[in-house]
Design a protein around this motif. Sequence first.
Motif, PDB file in Angstrom:
ATOM      1  N   MET B 382       0.844  -1.196   0.000  1.00  0.00           N
ATOM      2  CA  MET B 382       0.000   0.000   0.000  1.00  0.00           C
ATOM      3  C   MET B 382       0.878   1.245   0.000  1.00  0.00           C
ATOM      4  O   MET B 382       0.487   2.280   0.549  1.00  0.00           O
ATOM      5  N   THR B 383       2.032   1.161  -0.615  1.00  0.00           N
ATOM      6  CA  THR B 383       3.015   2.218  -0.397  1.00  0.00           C
ATOM      7  C   THR B 383       2.485   3.607  -0.688  1.00  0.00           C
ATOM      8  O   THR B 383       2.706   4.541   0.074  1.00  0.00           O
ATOM      9  N   ASP B 384       1.746   3.748  -1.770  1.00  0.00           N
ATOM     10  CA  ASP B 384       1.301   5.093  -2.112  1.00  0.00           C
ATOM     11  C   ASP B 384       0.304   5.625  -1.097  1.00  0.00           C
ATOM     12  O   ASP B 384       0.361   6.789  -0.708  1.00  0.00           O
ATOM     13  N   THR B 385      -0.579   4.744  -0.658  1.00  0.00           N
ATOM     14  CA  THR B 385      -1.551   5.176   0.350  1.00  0.00           C
ATOM     15  C   THR B 385      -0.838   5.650   1.598  1.00  0.00           C
ATOM     16  O   THR B 385      -1.149   6.714   2.152  1.00  0.00           O
ATOM     17  N   ILE B 386       0.123   4.851   2.033  1.00  0.00           N
ATOM     18  CA  ILE B 386       0.810   5.211   3.265  1.00  0.00           C
ATOM     19  C   ILE B 386       1.578   6.501   3.081  1.00  0.00           C
ATOM     20  O   ILE B 386       1.590   7.371   3.941  1.00  0.00           O
ATOM     21  N   ARG B 387       2.208   6.607   1.955  1.00  0.00           N
ATOM     22  CA  ARG B 387       2.979   7.826   1.713  1.00  0.00           C
ATOM     23  C   ARG B 387       2.091   9.044   1.745  1.00  0.00           C
ATOM     24  O   ARG B 387       2.416  10.057   2.351  1.00  0.00           O
ATOM     25  N   VAL B 388       0.979   8.935   1.058  1.00  0.00           N
ATOM     26  CA  VAL B 388       0.054  10.063   1.040  1.00  0.00           C
ATOM     27  C   VAL B 388      -0.386  10.391   2.450  1.00  0.00           C
ATOM     28  O   VAL B 388      -0.416  11.552   2.861  1.00  0.00           O
ATOM     29  N   ASP B 389      -0.686   9.350   3.195  1.00  0.00           N
ATOM     30  CA  ASP B 389      -1.079   9.559   4.588  1.00  0.00           C
ATOM     31  C   ASP B 389       0.018  10.268   5.374  1.00  0.00           C
ATOM     32  O   ASP B 389      -0.228  11.260   6.051  1.00  0.00           O
ATOM     33  N   ALA B 390       1.209   9.729   5.253  1.00  0.00           N
ATOM     34  CA  ALA B 390       2.310  10.268   6.043  1.00  0.00           C
ATOM     35  C   ALA B 390       2.612  11.700   5.648  1.00  0.00           C
ATOM     36  O   ALA B 390       2.781  12.573   6.502  1.00  0.00           O
ATOM     37  N   LEU B 391       2.680  11.942   4.352  1.00  0.00           N
ATOM     38  CA  LEU B 391       3.052  13.283   3.909  1.00  0.00           C
ATOM     39  C   LEU B 391       1.989  14.300   4.279  1.00  0.00           C
ATOM     40  O   LEU B 391       2.298  15.392   4.756  1.00  0.00           O
TER      41      LEU B 391
END
Lengths: 418, 663
Positions: B382-391
Amino acid sequence: MTSSSNLLVVIVDASTFTWTHRSLARAAKEKALLAQGKKSSSSSSSASPSGPATLDDVVSSILVLGSGLACTSDRESALVVIVATEWEAGVVYPRKGGGIGCMDEVVGAGMGGGEIGERIDLGLLNDHVRLGVAEMVERAAMRAEVWAGRTSSSSSSSKEEKGEEEEDVVVGRRRKGAAIASALSVAMCVINRFMVTSHAGMGGVSALANMSSTRRRKDDEGILALVGKSGDRGGVASSSNRDDAGNTTTSTLSPRVLIMQASPDRTSDYNALMNCAFAAAKLEIVVDGCFVPSGTKGDDATSSPYLQQVVDRTGGVYLSVPSGAAQVGGALSEVLLTVFLPHPSVRSDMNLPILHDVDFRARCFETGESIDVARVCNQCLSIFKERPRVSCPTCGAMARGRASDAGNNDGTKKMKLK
Amino acid sequence: MAGTKRKCPDGGGGPSPPPPSTAAAAAASAEGNDPRVVVDVDVDVDPRESFLSTSSSLFEYLERLPPPVLRSMYALPPPRGPIVAASVLRSCRLTELSRQVALRLAACGGSFGAGGIVEGWTRGGGTGGGGRRRGNGKGGGDGLLALQRLEAMGILEPTLGLARRRLGIEGGMGMPGTDDDDDDEGGGEDWMRRLMEKDACLTPEFGASIRIYLSTSSSSPWPIITTEQIDAHRAGNSARPSSYSSTGDNDGGKPSREPPTRRELEEYTQSSWDSVLHFLVGSDDDDRRGDGNDESVGSGGGNDGGGRQRNATTIEEPSDAMVQFLTRIGLMQEDPDYVGKDRSRAPLVITSKGYEFMLRDINAQVWQFVLQYLNSMKQHEMTDTIRVDALSFLICLGSTRVGEGYHISVLGKSKYSKQVMKDFGRFGLVFVSRVAGKVSFYPTRVAVNLIASNEKATAGVVGGGGGRGNAEDGGTYGQSVAATRSLEEALAAPVPPRSHLAVIVQTNFQVVAYTRSRLHISTLGLFCEVQSYRRLPNVIFFRLSRDSVRGAFRLGVTADQILRFLHVHAHPTLRSDGRALVPPNVRDQIVLWDRERRRVVMEEVCVHQCRDAAEFAAVGHYASDLDALAWGATHTNKLYVHYRKNDQVQAYVRKWRTRQLGK
């Protein structure tokens, strides 16, 4: 190219008379439209090309401008909102916490605490501006009431006719126009406060900063660091160069004032306004002017010559908002965002409205009329349309007898005063 | 020429520490329960990922994200989307003009002819007033640049193709040139005309978000925990103390605590962050000497200073996960000089990359950590989801205030958000605790400043996308503000905290550092003389000497880093009056000491004693033609010839002599 610090002071004309008139006019127009059946009631408020802006429109547009400022400039930028009614001018944002501490909130680092805080707190801006405008308007209304009551009572007790006359005169003068000049001077004071604190490390430009330097030291150094690496510019360390230092800081701070005026110019304020304008020009403060005309037939003021002169003097942007649809709904905020948001440093790169024909005619100091040929006091250079009978009303110099012999119709532009 | 033959102890820069060992086996087993942190960074190198991982600031990172991901960040539901949009708009990746253009577009419905923007809105002018900067002779260069920046940040629809032109050239994004991508000069006229006919459209995601931002005004992204809530909770608890644990509401049986004070937050940040730095510098190596290992090999002279300044305060060791993280991102490595049998027991020592890290300002350091953290997720499905969340979470943190708390429920249902929040807590970005009956988080100064400093970074951007951003400037700027602020606090506080550092460098090479932190002292000890310090309760005096500075150079520190460090931490009083923060003579001397290392070159030479001046001239001429001449002394007729080419020169000498004899 970088985001630069902003210090924007917005002056809102909230004179009750003007805005009451406007909202009445708008209500009447909308009613008329409704009666004609041209518009359905649901869409009339947003889509009707009628009506001048109401005070509420203006306030919301200023809030949008504040948001716009918050997302185009860095966190050290600050916004101050000043409301001017017929009677007074006061800072409504940042709101006075109480007494002397208010300015600490504006200037001090204490507001954001130990971090680089976002200095334009939009939530507070919203609350405080709306609250402040309401308060100021209410106070103005109350004062007008009290004043009217007092004059009417005094007139009823003693001389009826004269009292009536006086009330008409004074109220007539009072209700023409807001206290823009005093608001502008408040704005200048606030800006000066910023400038003083911004380089207080060198002692500041005012006696006040020196006096309270021990107390304010904490804030001062914070703001100094905030305002920029003015220290890195170098070469202005000595106290004799304080003026230069002030200018250096000013240019990094680049303060500006936006005057949103709706009511006609107040002639009695002309001197004060122009003094402010020259002071602002000296400190490199840009004054922008936005005039909101009513657009109704009875009111012929479509622009403000005083405001134009101020703007021209300080190199700002002047815009007379087109009346009609451009004032309703969100249109006013779009106008503000488009024209008045750009930082002075970007303006050279943008096409913004240019002030072409400014009415530079002088104003009679006594009556406030624009005059082409004037008489000038040779002591204080005050300008009068009519030759004063006894002495100059400004400086009190006696008019010389010979001048009265010569009469008014010899065409001379100079009045001889003793 | 005098020093040519002098023996130079560290000729050629000295032996630099070997490259960091990747994926330290020593710590690999420590944090097995968190899959996202253990993912190895160096398994395979995706060009996009490596491009991302060199971003020097948050917004550069955003720019390098694939456009759909960036746009999905704008489209996040409020409050995140609007705040991200506003924050990007404020960021240094955009020019002032592009900000104005974006807001105008938002105000006038979202699309406008590109020609209108470039020629009507901006005043570029054919005279090249502002247009020169892009190297584009045409008018309206600034306008074009503004559009290009907007497009690069996903604010404009990529129909104009400006961003691709720039990024395709510089970024190495692997974007193959399409037929539009001629050279800038090449299809210029034609391309420009076509461009002018197009419309510049805001992406719907950005447009909607920025409109929401403009029309709603709120002080913080999420509702703050108010004192009323805390009081109500407290009142509720005291009213029914017996049912405290049995009510089964959000308490879950755990006691709540009072909201952290500003000071607690500050201490928390310091302890979680400084512990890392302490660990890096090895200033608490005494504690770890229990292993019986010789620790101080790799970290050289600096540690002596640090070790000597110890006082009673103890800094706890960073968590195992953190230690592992440090090794993985190459700031620490196993001691290469370790001679024991069991490699897994080898102590960790700082690498030269680590030293560089130490001398960066805190925002850059934090960003490095966050960046590595983001990198480490790349293998998650889910890398993109997590990244979006984190950023987006990170950006929202930037618009909060220190000292305000938020319930964890504001983060929504996503379990990733909560995980990300907890991970950030480990870096000291947020302080997580139970307040008023619910798990809450309190942003710390570091988190708030991280975004601010990233936004501030003065744009080295201007020349076009992908250029190496000038993030250090912005960082130092932010840091200087933070330093002044913390100094103020330090002056006001009854007990000085450990965190602030204010340095005055005097012209006599004395360094006066106002600090109580062992960390700062040991950092200073990296390049100051540690034998001759003097100290007062809150001040320490060091001297800069040739040996101390060269000692730092030996560790891989550069003169630039030292000077930057001194600049960043200069005392605020120095800033207030426009003198140089580091005296010019000291600055020059440090640079000279740095150059000294390269000034002396060691060469193996043969000395050839010529018989007379004629031979000297001839052989000298030949040797210099051959590039074999190291040096020649005319008055003694001696030639110094490179060892490798000595044979050739000797052969020539013999030939020359026989020819002379023959004459």
